[in-house]
Scaffold this motif. Structure first.
Motif, PDB file in Angstrom:
ATOM      1  N   ALA A 142       1.151  -1.111  -0.560  1.00 55.48           N
ATOM      2  CA  ALA A 142       0.195  -0.337  -0.553  1.00 55.48           C
ATOM      3  C   ALA A 142       0.612   0.903  -0.141  1.00 55.48           C
ATOM      4  O   ALA A 142       0.633   2.378  -0.585  1.00 55.48           O
ATOM      5  CB  ALA A 142      -0.905  -0.062   1.200  1.00 55.48           C
ATOM      6  N   ALA A 143       1.931   1.276   1.103  1.00 52.65           N
ATOM      7  CA  ALA A 143       2.745   2.442   0.993  1.00 52.65           C
ATOM      8  C   ALA A 143       3.699   2.497  -0.537  1.00 52.65           C
ATOM      9  O   ALA A 143       3.588   3.862  -1.220  1.00 52.65           O
ATOM     10  CB  ALA A 143       4.064   2.026   2.140  1.00 52.65           C
ATOM     11  N   LEU A 145       2.787   1.655  -3.792  1.00 50.54           N
ATOM     12  CA  LEU A 145       1.719   1.891  -4.963  1.00 50.54           C
ATOM     13  C   LEU A 145       0.913   3.677  -4.396  1.00 50.54           C
ATOM     14  O   LEU A 145       0.572   4.301  -5.365  1.00 50.54           O
ATOM     15  CB  LEU A 145       0.305   1.625  -4.346  1.00 50.54           C
ATOM     16  N   THR A 146       0.553   4.153  -2.999  1.00 51.99           N
ATOM     17  CA  THR A 146       1.029   5.262  -2.817  1.00 51.99           C
ATOM     18  C   THR A 146       1.777   6.277  -3.326  1.00 51.99           C
ATOM     19  O   THR A 146       1.462   7.481  -4.098  1.00 51.99           O
ATOM     20  CB  THR A 146       0.519   5.880  -1.668  1.00 51.99           C
ATOM     21  N   ALA A 147       2.819   5.667  -2.917  1.00 48.30           N
ATOM     22  CA  ALA A 147       4.252   7.296  -2.781  1.00 48.30           C
ATOM     23  C   ALA A 147       4.063   7.284  -4.452  1.00 48.30           C
ATOM     24  O   ALA A 147       4.373   7.763  -5.039  1.00 48.30           O
ATOM     25  CB  ALA A 147       5.356   6.611  -2.796  1.00 48.30           C
ATOM     26  N   THR A 149       1.727   7.945  -6.758  1.00 50.93           N
ATOM     27  CA  THR A 149       1.271   8.497  -7.344  1.00 50.93           C
ATOM     28  C   THR A 149       0.992   9.928  -6.085  1.00 50.93           C
ATOM     29  O   THR A 149       0.156  10.953  -6.318  1.00 50.93           O
ATOM     30  CB  THR A 149      -0.114   8.144  -7.023  1.00 50.93           C
ATOM     31  N   SER A 150       2.159  10.316  -4.833  1.00 53.68           N
ATOM     32  CA  SER A 150       1.966  11.025  -4.370  1.00 53.68           C
ATOM     33  C   SER A 150       2.158  12.592  -4.886  1.00 53.68           C
ATOM     34  O   SER A 150       1.581  12.929  -4.429  1.00 53.68           O
ATOM     35  CB  SER A 150       3.434  10.785  -2.947  1.00 53.68           C
ATOM     36  N   SER A 154      -3.621  16.672  -7.372  1.00 58.83           N
ATOM     37  CA  SER A 154      -5.012  16.578  -7.039  1.00 58.83           C
ATOM     38  C   SER A 154      -6.103  16.658  -8.704  1.00 58.83           C
ATOM     39  O   SER A 154      -5.530  17.775  -8.590  1.00 58.83           O
ATOM     40  CB  SER A 154      -5.712  16.752  -6.205  1.00 58.83           C
TER      41      SER A 154
END
Length: 163
Positions: A142-143, A145-147, A149-150, A154
């Protein structure tokens, strides 16, 4: 401006990951949508809208925020909301503080429909995602995958969210 170094080719492992991620980005939404359509006669987009509304205070979201949350254009969201409104799952109301904007409000019927669809969607998510991850460290995944798109902006970070 400093000269950029030439990009390094991907290793075989990196290439395999890049291709697998590309395939999953294309295929996973289709697979989840197919299952929801078959089992619930509901599209993944419809489910997503009802879910987003169910997770907000008072089950209300501004249309532009809902479109951004569901990764849809405002015009696409307007059409989808009209369909869900015709089914009694939500209603549109004028924004109190901005007469130009509209809010989508999840109705009790919409929440009930979401609750009915949830077990089918959960089974689909487990079958298409989690059943394949085995003993993978889900927190690290999860970390990562989140990174990825960080640093993506938005969709609603600027004034381009006018309705």
């Amino acid at each position: 401006m400093p000269a950029e170094s030439a990009p390094q080719p991907l290793s075989q492992e990196e290439e395999a990951v890049m291709r697998a991620l590309g395939r999953i980005m294309r295929m996973l939404p289709r697979m989840l949508d197919t299952d929801l359509e078959r089992d619930q006669r509901m599209s993944l987009s419809e489910y997503s809208v009802l879910r987003h509304l169910s997770e907000t205070p008072c089950r209300v979201m501004r249309m532009s925020e809902l479109a951004a949350a569901a990764d849809m254009s405002l015009s696409g969201m307007t059409r989808l909301v009209a369909r869900l409104e015709s089914l009694g799952y939500l209603e549109r109301i004028r924004c109190e503080n901005d007469g130009r904007g509209a809010n989508a409000v999840l109705t009790d019927a919409g929440l009930a429909r979401l609750r009915d669809a949830w077990p089918s969607h959960l089974a689909s998510v487990r079958r298409h995602i989690f059943d394949h991850l085995g003993e993978l460290d889900l927190n690290r995944l999860a970390a990562a995958l989140t990174a990825m798109t960080s640093d993506a902006a938005s969709p609603c970070d600027s004034a381009n969210c006018a309705e």
